[in-house]
Design a protein around this motif. Sequence first.
Motif, PDB file in Angstrom:
ATOM      1  N   ARG A 109       0.791  -1.238   0.000  1.00 55.24           N
ATOM      2  CA  ARG A 109       0.000   0.000   0.000  1.00 55.24           C
ATOM      3  C   ARG A 109       0.820   1.283   0.000  1.00 55.24           C
ATOM      4  N   GLU A 110       2.117   1.200   0.197  1.00 52.98           N
ATOM      5  CA  GLU A 110       2.872   2.429   0.444  1.00 52.98           C
ATOM      6  C   GLU A 110       2.814   3.430  -0.702  1.00 52.98           C
ATOM      7  N   HIS A 111       2.700   2.985  -1.925  1.00 55.37           N
ATOM      8  CA  HIS A 111       2.664   3.915  -3.057  1.00 55.37           C
ATOM      9  C   HIS A 111       1.345   4.693  -3.086  1.00 55.37           C
ATOM     10  N   VAL A 112       0.249   4.006  -2.881  1.00 58.37           N
ATOM     11  CA  VAL A 112      -1.060   4.663  -2.822  1.00 58.37           C
ATOM     12  C   VAL A 112      -1.100   5.619  -1.633  1.00 58.37           C
ATOM     13  N   TRP A 113      -0.573   5.178  -0.502  1.00 55.55           N
ATOM     14  CA  TRP A 113      -0.565   6.023   0.693  1.00 55.55           C
ATOM     15  C   TRP A 113       0.268   7.284   0.485  1.00 55.55           C
ATOM     16  N   ALA A 114       1.440   7.155  -0.102  1.00 54.95           N
ATOM     17  CA  ALA A 114       2.308   8.319  -0.298  1.00 54.95           C
ATOM     18  C   ALA A 114       1.612   9.365  -1.158  1.00 54.95           C
ATOM     19  N   ARG A 115       0.980   8.917  -2.226  1.00 53.34           N
ATOM     20  CA  ARG A 115       0.272   9.866  -3.099  1.00 53.34           C
ATOM     21  C   ARG A 115      -0.916  10.499  -2.376  1.00 53.34           C
ATOM     22  N   ALA A 116      -1.664   9.704  -1.620  1.00 50.59           N
ATOM     23  CA  ALA A 116      -2.821  10.232  -0.889  1.00 50.59           C
ATOM     24  C   ALA A 116      -2.386  11.253   0.165  1.00 50.59           C
ATOM     25  N   LEU A 117      -1.333  10.953   0.900  1.00 51.67           N
ATOM     26  CA  LEU A 117      -0.846  11.878   1.920  1.00 51.67           C
ATOM     27  C   LEU A 117      -0.398  13.202   1.303  1.00 51.67           C
ATOM     28  N   GLY A 118       0.148  13.137   0.113  1.00 52.67           N
ATOM     29  CA  GLY A 118       0.581  14.354  -0.579  1.00 52.67           C
ATOM     30  C   GLY A 118      -0.550  15.268  -0.986  1.00 52.67           C
ATOM     31  N   THR A 119      -1.789  14.783  -0.932  1.00 52.95           N
ATOM     32  CA  THR A 119      -2.949  15.623  -1.281  1.00 52.95           C
ATOM     33  C   THR A 119      -3.528  16.351  -0.077  1.00 52.95           C
ATOM     34  N   MET A 120      -3.067  16.027   1.119  1.00 57.37           N
ATOM     35  CA  MET A 120      -3.599  16.688   2.312  1.00 57.37           C
ATOM     36  C   MET A 120      -3.205  18.161   2.320  1.00 57.37           C
ATOM     37  N   PRO A 121      -4.100  19.040   2.767  1.00 57.10           N
ATOM     38  CA  PRO A 121      -3.755  20.462   2.867  1.00 57.10           C
ATOM     39  C   PRO A 121      -2.535  20.679   3.758  1.00 57.10           C
ATOM     40  N   GLY A 122      -1.653  21.553   3.326  1.00 55.28           N
ATOM     41  CA  GLY A 122      -0.476  21.892   4.120  1.00 55.28           C
ATOM     42  C   GLY A 122       0.655  20.889   4.043  1.00 55.28           C
TER      43      GLY A 122
END
Length: 152
Positions: free
Chosen positions: A86-99
Motif C-alpha cells: 500500500r505504500e505507493h497509494v498512501w504516499a500519493r494520498a498523503l501528498g494531497t492533504m492540505p499543508g
Amino acid sequence: MSNDRGTYLVRLIPEHSGPVRIGRLGTLTLAGGELLYVGSALGPGGLAARCRHHGRVSARPHWHLDYLRPHCRVGGCWVARGLERREHVWARALGTMPGTSWPLARFGASDCDCPAHLIRLEQTPETAALSGLLGVPLVWRAARDQFEEFDA
C-alpha cells in the motif's frame, strides 16, 4: 504482532532546522512541521522489526530514512496489517492533504514512480482522519522503548 506484515507510517519530529545530507540522494532541509515516512514491512520480521529498525539510529546508514533518523525523534508508527503493498497509494494520498509538501524528491522512492515516501506536514493528523484518507483502519504505536513492546 511479532511477524505480522503490513504497511506503516513513521511520525518523525525534527530536532533542529537546517540541511541534512541524505546519502547520494541529496540534501533535505529540515524547516519546521513534522514528517511522515511511508513504508511496507512484507518481509521477515514484519511490522515490529521494521518499526524497531526505524526507531533506532543506524551506525551504518543504508536506507534514506537511516540518514535522516539522527536528526529526528520518532513519535511512533501507524500500522495496517495485510499483505497488500500500500505504500505507493498512501504516499500519493498523503501528498494531497492540505499543508503537505515533499521535502526531498525521491526520498524512499528510488525504486518506484512516487514523488517521495516522505511527506512534510504542519501538524500531526488524527488517526481517524488518516484511516479515512488511506481507506484502512490504522493502529497507533507510540515509540516507547524503541517499539520493544510492539505486540497486540
